[in-house]
Design a protein around this motif. Structure first.
Motif, PDB file in Angstrom:
ATOM      1  N   SER A  30      39.434  50.358  21.916  1.00 42.62           N
ATOM      2  CA  SER A  30      40.552  50.917  22.688  1.00 42.62           C
ATOM      3  C   SER A  30      41.892  50.643  22.018  1.00 42.62           C
ATOM      4  O   SER A  30      42.685  51.556  21.782  1.00 42.62           O
ATOM      5  N   TYR A  31      42.150  49.384  21.731  1.00 44.17           N
ATOM      6  CA  TYR A  31      43.442  49.048  21.143  1.00 44.17           C
ATOM      7  C   TYR A  31      43.492  49.445  19.678  1.00 44.17           C
ATOM      8  O   TYR A  31      44.548  49.827  19.178  1.00 44.17           O
ATOM      9  N   GLY A  32      42.359  49.390  18.999  1.00 41.12           N
ATOM     10  CA  GLY A  32      42.320  49.827  17.608  1.00 41.12           C
ATOM     11  C   GLY A  32      42.675  51.288  17.462  1.00 41.12           C
ATOM     12  O   GLY A  32      43.372  51.689  16.518  1.00 41.12           O
ATOM     13  N   PHE A  33      42.228  52.111  18.391  1.00 49.01           N
ATOM     14  CA  PHE A  33      42.587  53.527  18.367  1.00 49.01           C
ATOM     15  C   PHE A  33      44.091  53.704  18.545  1.00 49.01           C
ATOM     16  O   PHE A  33      44.708  54.534  17.874  1.00 49.01           O
ATOM     17  N   GLU A  34      44.676  52.925  19.432  1.00 46.19           N
ATOM     18  CA  GLU A  34      46.127  53.012  19.638  1.00 46.19           C
ATOM     19  C   GLU A  34      46.890  52.535  18.406  1.00 46.19           C
ATOM     20  O   GLU A  34      47.901  53.128  18.029  1.00 46.19           O
ATOM     21  N   LEU A  35      46.416  51.477  17.768  1.00 45.34           N
ATOM     22  CA  LEU A  35      47.061  51.012  16.540  1.00 45.34           C
ATOM     23  C   LEU A  35      46.922  52.046  15.429  1.00 45.34           C
ATOM     24  O   LEU A  35      47.853  52.252  14.643  1.00 45.34           O
ATOM     25  N   TYR A  36      45.765  52.680  15.350  1.00 47.63           N
ATOM     26  CA  TYR A  36      45.572  53.750  14.381  1.00 47.63           C
ATOM     27  C   TYR A  36      46.598  54.863  14.616  1.00 47.63           C
ATOM     28  O   TYR A  36      47.200  55.376  13.668  1.00 47.63           O
ATOM     29  N   SER A  37      46.809  55.226  15.876  1.00 53.63           N
ATOM     30  CA  SER A  37      47.794  56.255  16.204  1.00 53.63           C
ATOM     31  C   SER A  37      49.198  55.828  15.812  1.00 53.63           C
ATOM     32  O   SER A  37      49.996  56.632  15.321  1.00 53.63           O
ATOM     33  N   LEU A  38      49.506  54.562  16.008  1.00 52.03           N
ATOM     34  CA  LEU A  38      50.836  54.042  15.685  1.00 52.03           C
ATOM     35  C   LEU A  38      51.094  54.081  14.180  1.00 52.03           C
ATOM     36  O   LEU A  38      52.141  54.544  13.740  1.00 52.03           O
ATOM     37  N   TYR A  39      50.164  53.583  13.398  1.00 52.19           N
ATOM     38  CA  TYR A  39      50.403  53.428  11.965  1.00 52.19           C
ATOM     39  C   TYR A  39      50.216  54.703  11.158  1.00 52.19           C
ATOM     40  O   TYR A  39      50.821  54.861  10.112  1.00 52.19           O
ATOM     41  N   THR A  40      49.365  55.609  11.618  1.00 54.67           N
ATOM     42  CA  THR A  40      49.144  56.840  10.854  1.00 54.67           C
ATOM     43  C   THR A  40      49.989  58.002  11.349  1.00 54.67           C
ATOM     44  O   THR A  40      50.162  58.976  10.626  1.00 54.67           O
ATOM     45  N   GLY A  41      50.477  57.913  12.572  1.00 56.55           N
ATOM     46  CA  GLY A  41      51.230  59.025  13.131  1.00 56.55           C
ATOM     47  C   GLY A  41      50.353  60.117  13.721  1.00 56.55           C
ATOM     48  O   GLY A  41      50.858  61.109  14.229  1.00 56.55           O
ATOM     49  N   HIS A  42      49.044  59.941  13.660  1.00 54.50           N
ATOM     50  CA  HIS A  42      48.124  60.888  14.294  1.00 54.50           C
ATOM     51  C   HIS A  42      47.973  60.495  15.752  1.00 54.50           C
ATOM     52  O   HIS A  42      47.372  59.491  16.064  1.00 54.50           O
ATOM     53  N   GLY A  43      48.514  61.284  16.629  1.00 59.25           N
ATOM     54  CA  GLY A  43      48.446  60.944  18.045  1.00 59.25           C
ATOM     55  C   GLY A  43      49.701  60.212  18.485  1.00 59.25           C
ATOM     56  O   GLY A  43      50.686  60.118  17.763  1.00 59.25           O
ATOM     57  N   HIS A  44      49.642  59.690  19.696  1.00 56.18           N
ATOM     58  CA  HIS A  44      50.797  59.033  20.306  1.00 56.18           C
ATOM     59  C   HIS A  44      50.389  57.632  20.742  1.00 56.18           C
ATOM     60  O   HIS A  44      49.481  57.473  21.549  1.00 56.18           O
ATOM     61  N   TYR A  45      51.064  56.620  20.207  1.00 55.46           N
ATOM     62  CA  TYR A  45      50.763  55.236  20.567  1.00 55.46           C
ATOM     63  C   TYR A  45      51.314  54.932  21.951  1.00 55.46           C
ATOM     64  O   TYR A  45      52.474  55.187  22.231  1.00 55.46           O
ATOM     65  N   GLU A  46      50.466  54.417  22.817  1.00 57.06           N
ATOM     66  CA  GLU A  46      50.909  53.955  24.125  1.00 57.06           C
ATOM     67  C   GLU A  46      49.960  52.853  24.593  1.00 57.06           C
ATOM     68  O   GLU A  46      48.754  53.070  24.739  1.00 57.06           O
TER      69      GLU A  46
END
Length: 89
Positions: free
Chosen positions: A47-63
């Motif tokens: 769950s949190y890894g997916f959010e971190l992936y979104s944050l660092y790659t810019g794919h998606g929205h980190y929340e």
């Protein structure tokens, strides 16, 4: 308080993820407590890894609250499987 639709999606995915991980951990690991802890940790990492992936790659929205909704769903998905594995239902 109204819950955003994307939080519901994370919640529902969390239910499925928690149930699958609890089943897998219960099958692979000895002891109900160890299996439950492993499934919880794996749910958190996903769950949190997916959010971190979104944050660092810019794919998606980190929340962060998306990860929280996923974890709440994961616990709700793990609970009935845990009860079934241990003969309570």
């Amino acid at each position: 308080m109204k819950i955003a639709p994307d939080k519901w999606r994370h919640f529902y995915v969390g239910i499925a993820m928690g149930a699958v991980l609890q089943m897998g951990a219960g099958w692979l690991l000895p002891g109900a407590l160890l299996a439950t802890i492993a499934a919880f940790v794996a749910s958190f990492v996903i769950s949190y890894g997916f959010e971190l992936y979104s944050l660092y790659t810019g794919h998606g929205h980190y929340e962060f609250m998306d990860a929280v909704a996923s974890m709440i769903g994961a616990v709700c998905g793990m609970a009935p499987i845990f009860l079934y594995q241990n003969g309570y239902i």
